[in-house]
Each structure stands twice: as C-alpha cells, then as structure tokens.
Design an enzyme around this catalytic site. Structure first.
Site: not given
Ligand code: NAD
Length: 438
Positions: A252, A263, A207, A155, A153
């Site tokens: 892109f 990311c 990914k 943002e 996804l």
């Molecule tokens: P983020 O930092 O917004 O959220 C992570 C959340 O996990 C935080 O709220 C944190 O408090 C929580 N957390 C950490 N350890 C925990 C635990 N043990 N128990 C409960 N909660 C816990 O991160 P994000 O942007 O959502 O990204 C998450 C993953 O997804 C990453 O690996 C990222 O690379 C991947 N990703 C992100 C996107 C994006 O657009 N943001 C898109 C695709 C993939």
C-alpha cells in the site's frame, strides 16, 4: 456445519463458496432473481479469478446451493451470515444499515431453532447489538446469539485471501457462539491461521480501523509523490526505501490516482462520522478523505497540462476503468471522476478494460469502447493508463506511439519509465511522483 449466506455479492459469494470448500453445507440467498438464476445455471455474476471453478466443484459435491427463499436457506442452519451491502447513506456519509436490518428481521421471522447470526458486512460499532435488538423485538424469546466476523478479502485475490487469511476476527458474547464460529473456521485454525476472538465492539472497530489505516497509507504516499514531483525525487525509489523498513512495510505504498473501490471511500467516511458522533473526531481520516479528492483532481490537471491546457477537440485513449485490476468492480473508481472530466471538457474518449465494460457502459456515458489498447490509441492525442491490468504492463510502446496523432502518455500507475517512453518515440510522458518527459 450448515451455513446460510445472505447476499451473493463479492463477499457473500466468495465466503459461501469457500465455506462449502471447507466441507460445510452452504445455502446462499439473494433477493436479486437475476443473480440467483445465473448462479443456478452455473454462471458467476461477478468477475473474480478462480471463483467459477471452486463454485462448480462444490455445487457438484452437493455442498453448495442457491435460493431466493431465505426461509429454506436458514432451515436447520447453525449459522446465518449477513453479507449484504452497507453503502454510504445519502446526505450524511454514514453507513446505510437498511439492508442489514432488513436481513436481520427476515432471519428472525424465518428462524426455527438456535443459530448464530453473524454479521460479515462492514458495519459501525454497535450494529451487532442493534441486530440482536431487532431480532429479539421481531420474535421475542427466540434462542440465538450474534457474532461479528468482518471480512478482509481483496477483490481480485479474494479466494486466496479467504483461504489463507492474515487473521480471522470473531467478536462474540457467549461460549456457545464462540464454539460455533470455531467449528466453522476449524480448517483454518488447524492450519495455524490466527483467529482473533474478541467482543462485538472491538471486532467491528478492527475492520474500520484497518481499512482507514490502509487508505491513510495510500494517501500518504500520494502526497509524498506530489512533493517528489516538485523536488525532483522519484517516488518509486522513495517507497522502496521506506517499505524496506519492517516497521513500515512495502504494501500500500504505490503512488497512483487516488484510492477508490467499494470499501475505502465508504469506510473512511463512515469512520469519520462515527468519530464525530461520539465527540472523538478522527481528524487524520477526515483529512485523508479530503486529500484523496485532491489527488483525483490533480490527475485531471496533469492530463489537462499534457493536452496544452484543455481537452476540447482532443482524442484520449484510457486504459483501465475498474478501481483496480482483476475485478469488474467500478464502485468509486478514480475513472468515475477522471473520465467524465475528459468527456465534459470536450474530449473524444476511447476506453479499454478487460472486465469493466458491463458496469462501465452505464457509468461512463459518452465514451467509445474499444477491444484493445492499439485500437484505442490509433490517431489519439493522449494515452492514459488508469488501471494496472497485466494486459497493460508489457505494451508495445513503439507501436502505440507510432499510431498516435500526438504521442503523449500519462502513466498514472507508474508502470513504465520516462526513458522507455522516450525510446519508443513518445514526445511527452507523465507519471506519478517522478520526473516526466515533456
Ligand atoms: P454487494 O453489493 O456486491 O452484494 C450485496 C448483495 O446482497 C447483493 O447481491 C444484494 O442483492 C444482496 N442483498 C441485499 N439485501 C438482501 C436481503 N435482505 N436478502 C438477500 N440478499 C440481499 O456487496 P459486497 O461488495 O459483497 O459487500 C458486502 C459487505 O461486505 C459490505 O458491507 C462491504 O463493505 C463488505 N466488504 C466488502 C469487501 C469487498 O471487497 N467487496 C471486502 C470486505 C468487506
């Protein structure tokens, strides 16, 4: 199906809300009490268009809830998704797996029966196997499977991307896990969205390879843009002409101030490290990382040129600081390189962003926050468009130019044309990969 989602960040919360909208019963867990308190009050801790409405709908239907307690969340769950952060590890550029492994251990200790532990976080090849080892070591004999289900996804368009994906990637090792994942994604499968089922390693690699490819595409057009400026070509026409080729595609290919966000920077870095560790360096990605830094620095030079060589004593209005529009995410945004250079060079910097202020206030010290572009531009020497929010796409350029001390515009997202700027009374206009007006 009953699903537990660990992590309520951009990915975990959107995935949890969307799974509940599929009809599954979802419990989202986070260890951040502030986030869980907000969610329990019905507030969304992040800015993502449409997420509040979908969240309220599913909470009211009794399919979606939030907790700090992982044990409650995973009780009776068919699948537990790990959607915690995997930031760049300090010092070596590797993905930091501390949060993923901590979550795996917590899951093992709280597990009561068979479940599939699904990694949704972006993780290096081999991580799902490590998750399996960690769980087995914590609770020997536990009945579970692991699955890799990377998320694609974006943002700002996250709900649509989740509900109408180009594809869903699922890496599994057993038929049982494959069936659980098929049941979870059944609503998409029934609507003919492709599900790519593969082994764990390939899913993890898909990914990183996809993100690195997209970062490469952006960086490619950014370098072409720099050359366009030298030879008098227009990068907007060049990308249009390139993108019409079905083998290339038009996405892109927009030249800008360099990629940023949560990311691309960290995933390109992690992939480069994985390649180096396996003695299979991915030189193209290593180069992309370096060139992207050069691109951001070139933006600073461009702004300095517009300010006759330096920022000291200049008043600069910056429109947009989030890494892209429709998000409040500031992670690795180009503004974090460009704005400090302005402040450090002695400029008075005024900033406007529809959603970036909450994060930006901590990350960009020394700037003044304004409510709208016109207030920011009044009496300024330079106006910089850094993020292409819709709010900045139809500005009254004459009003802006008329209110500035020096009517100079740096359009780092190529929203306007030199002729628009000239007609509005700007005396200088620079953009990316196009002939300017000076
Ligand atoms: P983020 O930092 O917004 O959220 C992570 C959340 O996990 C935080 O709220 C944190 O408090 C929580 N957390 C950490 N350890 C925990 C635990 N043990 N128990 C409960 N909660 C816990 O991160 P994000 O942007 O959502 O990204 C998450 C993953 O997804 C990453 O690996 C990222 O690379 C991947 N990703 C992100 C996107 C994006 O657009 N943001 C898109 C695709 C993939």
């Amino acid at each position: 199906m009953k699903i537990a989602m660990i992590g309520t960040g951009y990915v975990g919360l959107v995935s949890g809300v969307c799974f509940s909208d599929f009809g599954h019963k979802v419990v989202c867990v986070d260890k951040d009490p502030r986030k869980i308190e907000m969610l329990e009050r019905g507030e969304v801790p992040i800015y993502e268009p449409g997420l509040d409405v979908l969240m309220h709908k599913n909470v009211e239907a009794g399919r979606l809830s939030f907790t700090l307690d992982l044990k409650t969340a995973i009780d009776g769950a068919d699948a537990v998704f790990i959607a915690v952060g995997t930031p760049t590890r300090r010092g070596d550029g590797h993905a930091d797996l501390t949060y993923v492994m901590a979550a795996a251990e917590e899951i093992a200790k709280a597990a009561t029966g068979y479940m599939v532990v699904v990694t949704k976080s972006t993780v290096p090849v081999g991580t799902n196997r490590k998750v399996k080892e960690v769980i087995s070591a914590a609770v020997p004999g536990l009945d579970f499977d692991v699955a890799s289900n990377p998320e694609f996804l974006r943002e700002g368009a996250a709900i649509d991307d989740f509900m109408k994906p180009d594809r869903v990637v699922v890496g599994v090792e057993s038929d049982r896990a494959k069936q659980v994942m098929a049941d979870i994604y059944r609503p998409l499968y029934l609507r003919d969205f492709p599900i790519v089922t593969t082994d764990l390693e390939s899913a993890e690699m898909i990914k990183y390879a996809a993100n690195a490819f997209l970062a490469t595409k952006i960086t490619f057009i950014n370098e072409i843009a720099a050359l366009c400026e030298k030879v008098g070509a227009d990068v907007k026409s060049v990308s249009k002409g390139m993108g019409m080729d079905g083998r290339i595609g038009n996405k892109f290919l927009h030249a800008g101030p360099g990629y940023g966000g949560s990311c691309f920077p960290k995933d390109t870095m992690a992939l480069a490290r994985i390649g180096q560790e396996h003695a299979a360096p991915i030189s193209i990605v290593e180069t992309v990382i370096k060139v992207n830094e050069d691109v951001k620095r070139r933006m600073i030079d461009k702004l300095a040129d517009l300010c006759d060589g330096g920022f000291n004593g200049q008043t600069v209005a910056v429109l947009g600081v989030t890494f892209k529009p429709n998000t409040d995410d500031m992670r690795d945004a180009p503004s974090l390189t460009i704005v400090p250079a302005l402040v450090g060079g002695g400029a008075k910097v005024r900033v406007v962003d529809p959603q970036g202020r909450r994060e930006g206030e901590h990350l960009l010290p020394g700037v003044t926050w304004e409510e709208d572009p016109y207030a920011a531009a009044k009496g300024a020497d330079l106006l910089v468009i850094l993020t292409e929010w819709n709010e900045f796409r139809a500005l009254d350029l004459s009003r802006l130019a008329g209110s500035m001390a020096q009517a100079k515009l740096a359009d780092l997202r190529n929203i306007y044309a030199a002729s628009d700027a000239a007609a509005a009374g700007f005396t200088a206009y620079e953009s990316i990969g196009r002939v300017g007006l000076t």
